[in-house]
Design an enzyme around this catalytic site. Structure first.
Site, PDB file in Angstrom:
ATOM      1  N   THR A 178      -9.648   1.248 -13.762  1.00 53.94           N
ATOM      2  CA  THR A 178      -8.925  -0.060 -13.267  1.00 53.94           C
ATOM      3  C   THR A 178      -9.168  -1.471 -12.785  1.00 53.94           C
ATOM      4  OG1 THR A 178      -6.209   0.211 -11.910  1.00 53.94           O
ATOM      5  CG2 THR A 178      -8.461   0.926 -10.720  1.00 53.94           C
ATOM      6  N   LYS A 196     -12.556  -2.766 -16.411  1.00 55.03           N
ATOM      7  CA  LYS A 196     -11.647  -2.841 -17.314  1.00 55.03           C
ATOM      8  C   LYS A 196     -11.997  -3.064 -18.968  1.00 55.03           C
ATOM      9  CE  LYS A 196      -7.114  -0.583 -16.999  1.00 55.03           C
ATOM     10  NZ  LYS A 196      -5.609  -0.796 -17.631  1.00 55.03           N
ATOM     11  N   SER A 254      -4.474   2.648  -5.346  1.00 52.05           N
ATOM     12  CA  SER A 254      -4.378   3.610  -6.984  1.00 52.05           C
ATOM     13  C   SER A 254      -3.942   5.165  -6.277  1.00 52.05           C
ATOM     14  CB  SER A 254      -5.659   3.882  -7.314  1.00 52.05           C
ATOM     15  OG  SER A 254      -5.666   4.795  -8.728  1.00 52.05           O
ATOM     16  N   SER A 296      -3.503   6.997  -8.583  1.00 45.57           N
ATOM     17  CA  SER A 296      -4.115   8.321  -9.776  1.00 45.57           C
ATOM     18  C   SER A 296      -4.934   9.660  -8.217  1.00 45.57           C
ATOM     19  CB  SER A 296      -5.479   7.578 -10.614  1.00 45.57           C
ATOM     20  OG  SER A 296      -5.327   6.966 -11.729  1.00 45.57           O
ATOM     21  N   GLY A 308       4.809 -10.637 -22.523  1.00 47.64           N
ATOM     22  CA  GLY A 308       3.379 -10.720 -21.936  1.00 47.64           C
ATOM     23  C   GLY A 308       2.121 -10.196 -23.164  1.00 47.64           C
ATOM     24  N   ALA A 343      -2.661  -5.210 -20.154  1.00 48.51           N
ATOM     25  CA  ALA A 343      -1.580  -3.897 -20.797  1.00 48.51           C
ATOM     26  C   ALA A 343      -0.466  -4.698 -22.127  1.00 48.51           C
ATOM     27  CB  ALA A 343      -0.325  -3.382 -19.952  1.00 48.51           C
ATOM     28  N   TYR A 394       6.449  -0.528 -12.731  1.00 48.13           N
ATOM     29  CA  TYR A 394       7.411   0.973 -12.063  1.00 48.13           C
ATOM     30  C   TYR A 394       8.016   0.939 -10.643  1.00 48.13           C
ATOM     31  CZ  TYR A 394       2.265   1.409 -11.001  1.00 48.13           C
ATOM     32  OH  TYR A 394       1.132   2.013 -10.590  1.00 48.13           O
ATOM     33  N   ASP A 403      -4.185   3.447 -22.136  1.00 46.34           N
ATOM     34  CA  ASP A 403      -3.045   3.075 -21.827  1.00 46.34           C
ATOM     35  C   ASP A 403      -1.966   3.459 -22.613  1.00 46.34           C
ATOM     36  OD1 ASP A 403      -3.529   2.793 -19.399  1.00 46.34           O
ATOM     37  OD2 ASP A 403      -4.411   0.663 -19.565  1.00 46.34           O
ATOM     38  N   GLY A 434      -1.073 -10.144 -21.753  1.00 43.04           N
ATOM     39  CA  GLY A 434      -2.099 -10.134 -21.172  1.00 43.04           C
ATOM     40  C   GLY A 434      -2.775  -8.362 -21.380  1.00 43.04           C
TER      41      GLY A 434
HETATM   42  P1  NAP Z   1      -2.611  -9.251 -16.918  1.00 47.61           P
HETATM   43  O1  NAP Z   1      -4.067  -9.188 -17.713  1.00 47.61           O
HETATM   44  O2  NAP Z   1      -2.629 -10.158 -15.879  1.00 47.61           O
HETATM   45  O3  NAP Z   1      -1.638  -9.698 -18.269  1.00 47.61           O
HETATM   46  C1  NAP Z   1      -0.304 -10.845 -16.961  1.00 47.61           C
HETATM   47  C2  NAP Z   1       0.961 -11.040 -18.330  1.00 47.61           C
HETATM   48  O4  NAP Z   1       2.128 -11.550 -17.534  1.00 47.61           O
HETATM   49  C3  NAP Z   1       0.377 -12.479 -18.678  1.00 47.61           C
HETATM   50  O5  NAP Z   1       0.927 -12.402 -20.452  1.00 47.61           O
HETATM   51  C4  NAP Z   1       1.035 -13.630 -18.255  1.00 47.61           C
HETATM   52  O6  NAP Z   1       1.100 -14.643 -19.189  1.00 47.61           O
HETATM   53  C5  NAP Z   1       2.473 -13.100 -17.866  1.00 47.61           C
HETATM   54  N1  NAP Z   1       3.127 -13.250 -16.975  1.00 47.61           N
HETATM   55  C6  NAP Z   1       2.252 -13.446 -15.319  1.00 47.61           C
HETATM   56  N2  NAP Z   1       2.968 -14.052 -14.806  1.00 47.61           N
HETATM   57  C7  NAP Z   1       3.697 -15.067 -15.209  1.00 47.61           C
HETATM   58  C8  NAP Z   1       5.313 -15.688 -15.085  1.00 47.61           C
HETATM   59  N3  NAP Z   1       5.784 -15.967 -14.020  1.00 47.61           N
HETATM   60  N4  NAP Z   1       6.006 -15.932 -16.177  1.00 47.61           N
HETATM   61  C9  NAP Z   1       5.381 -15.616 -16.964  1.00 47.61           C
HETATM   62  N5  NAP Z   1       5.236 -14.916 -17.835  1.00 47.61           N
HETATM   63  C10 NAP Z   1       4.010 -14.241 -16.988  1.00 47.61           C
HETATM   64  O7  NAP Z   1      -1.494  -8.179 -16.156  1.00 47.61           O
HETATM   65  P2  NAP Z   1      -1.264  -6.695 -17.418  1.00 47.61           P
HETATM   66  O8  NAP Z   1      -3.096  -5.471 -16.603  1.00 47.61           O
HETATM   67  O9  NAP Z   1      -1.416  -6.719 -18.896  1.00 47.61           O
HETATM   68  O10 NAP Z   1      -0.520  -5.999 -16.668  1.00 47.61           O
HETATM   69  C11 NAP Z   1       0.572  -6.611 -15.961  1.00 47.61           C
HETATM   70  C12 NAP Z   1       1.614  -5.563 -15.134  1.00 47.61           C
HETATM   71  O11 NAP Z   1       2.059  -4.372 -16.265  1.00 47.61           O
HETATM   72  C13 NAP Z   1       1.413  -5.309 -13.811  1.00 47.61           C
HETATM   73  O12 NAP Z   1       2.735  -5.522 -13.662  1.00 47.61           O
HETATM   74  C14 NAP Z   1       1.079  -4.242 -14.509  1.00 47.61           C
HETATM   75  O13 NAP Z   1       1.649  -3.414 -12.674  1.00 47.61           O
HETATM   76  C15 NAP Z   1       1.899  -3.058 -15.088  1.00 47.61           C
HETATM   77  N6  NAP Z   1       0.973  -2.361 -16.398  1.00 47.61           N
HETATM   78  C16 NAP Z   1       1.861  -0.814 -16.204  1.00 47.61           C
HETATM   79  C17 NAP Z   1       1.273   0.603 -16.310  1.00 47.61           C
HETATM   80  C18 NAP Z   1       1.782   1.331 -16.728  1.00 47.61           C
HETATM   81  O14 NAP Z   1       1.006   2.618 -16.540  1.00 47.61           O
HETATM   82  N7  NAP Z   1       2.981   1.355 -16.070  1.00 47.61           N
HETATM   83  C19 NAP Z   1       0.120  -0.052 -16.673  1.00 47.61           C
HETATM   84  C20 NAP Z   1      -0.476  -0.911 -17.267  1.00 47.61           C
HETATM   85  C21 NAP Z   1      -0.070  -2.755 -16.562  1.00 47.61           C
HETATM   86  P3  NAP Z   1       0.196 -15.500 -18.989  1.00 47.61           P
HETATM   87  O15 NAP Z   1      -0.886 -15.406 -20.161  1.00 47.61           O
HETATM   88  O16 NAP Z   1       1.143 -17.129 -19.558  1.00 47.61           O
HETATM   89  O17 NAP Z   1      -0.487 -16.072 -17.606  1.00 47.61           O
END
Ligand code: NAP
Length: 282
Positions: A67, A71, A20, A22, A134, A138, A225, A108, A136
């Site tokens: 985190t 969550k 993290s 943070s 996506g 986020a 990022y 977020d 998920g």
């Molecule tokens: P999550 O809940 O696991 O969701 C992941 C999403 O990505 C799902 O929709 C998944 O699709 C899709 N995905 C994963 N692998 C894939 C692939 N090979 N092909 C196509 N789609 C794919 O994850 P999350 O918590 O939302 O986080 C997602 C990303 O955001 C991470 O990289 C995280 O580090 C980043 N993030 C950044 C910040 C920031 O402050 N900048 C904050 C939060 C998260 P399916 O539904 O089909 O599995």
């Protein structure tokens, strides 16, 4: 800096938590503003999360960030949720009230929107539909924030179509769930494209999409990022789109918690960004 016996204490709860950023982020602000406070990593196993959240009050914490993977559990453990955390079913920021009650919020979406507004000041919700890759955790925060900002239609394009449908059902409003192969058509009149999948992140597969249909006036925001400039951002920049990098979302989402725990509205500055980027490189 040295702290006193009256120091305000906060931290980040995760499992694992060693990755993290943070503590470095909040530690920078604590130093910067000369605050009598501390922010520490709290490694909590999933089986202990409810007890750990309630222990925050007993230990005199001002609050904590939450985190992965906690969550949703934090949302269940909180005594009160703000409207946004309730809608998302996920908490990333906890504040402990004077009476020991635990309030959960989710910053977020705030972080995403502040980053978008700072990175693309000319962007307006009226410029066209948003396309979000996506569905998920986020994505939920991003989609809700875009709707709140007045975007008339948010198109959620996801590999697993049913998950996009579920997101649309859960959040309500004008959200169009779409399968991955509908992406090109969805881009035609978009005002903003946001990647919320991990694709393009260091160590993950490439985000292999065709941007030809995307208007050059659209803003492209990747919440990944690491690297700072993903392939999506460099390809978009090369064709003339305004691009917004994901690190800013991480920095801005931290602001409300810091303000609540330590009584100081913190600023996201180029120096803070540099301080965090150094850790990403290291
Ligand atoms: P999550 O809940 O696991 O969701 C992941 C999403 O990505 C799902 O929709 C998944 O699709 C899709 N995905 C994963 N692998 C894939 C692939 N090979 N092909 C196509 N789609 C794919 O994850 P999350 O918590 O939302 O986080 C997602 C990303 O955001 C991470 O990289 C995280 O580090 C980043 N993030 C950044 C910040 C920031 O402050 N900048 C904050 C939060 C998260 P399916 O539904 O089909 O599995």
């Amino acid at each position: 800096m040295a702290i006193s016996g009256k120091a305000a204490i906060a931290g980040v709860i995760g499992w694992p938590v060693g990755h993290s950023l943070s503590p470095r982020l909040h530690g920078y602000w604590l130093d910067c503003y000369g605050i009598d406070g501390a922010y520490i990593p709290l490694a909590v196993e999933p089986a202990d999360i409810i007890a750990a959240i309630h222990a925050l009050a007993k230990l005199g914490f001002a609050g904590a960030n939450v985190t992965v993977p906690h969550k949703q559990a934090a949302a269940a453990a909180a005594d009160r949720l703000d409207d946004n955390a309730r809608r998302l079913g996920a908490v990333n920021t906890i504040t402990v009230g004077k009476d020991g009650t635990i309030t959960g919020s989710n910053t977020d979406g705030f972080g995403f929107m502040e980053n978008l507004r700072h990175g693309a000041p000319d962007w307006r919700a009226e410029h066209g539909p948003a396309v979000v890759l996506g569905a998920g955790g986020a994505a939920r925060a991003v989609v809700a924030a875009l709707g709140d900002a007045g975007v008339a239609e948010v198109r959620v394009v996801n590999r697993t179509f049913e998950r996009a449908e579920q997101l649309a059902d859960d959040l309500g409003g004008n959200i169009s769930p779409l399968p991955w192969d509908a992406l090109s058509d969805a881009l035609g009149d978009a005002g903003v494209l946001v990647n919320t999948t991990p694709l393009g992140m260091a160590g993950q597969a490439r985000l292999d999409i065709d941007l030809a249909a995307l208007p050059v006036a659209a803003v492209v925001n990747d919440i990944v990022y690491a690297p700072l400039e993903t392939e999506l951002l460099s390809a978009s920049r090369a064709r003339g789109n305004t691009v917004v990098e994901g690190i800013g979302m991480l920095l801005h989402q931290a602001r409300p918690g810091f303000a609540a725990w330590f009584g100081q509205e913190p600023e996201v500055t180029p120096e803070l960004r540099k301080h965090i980027v150094e850790a990403l490189k290291g």
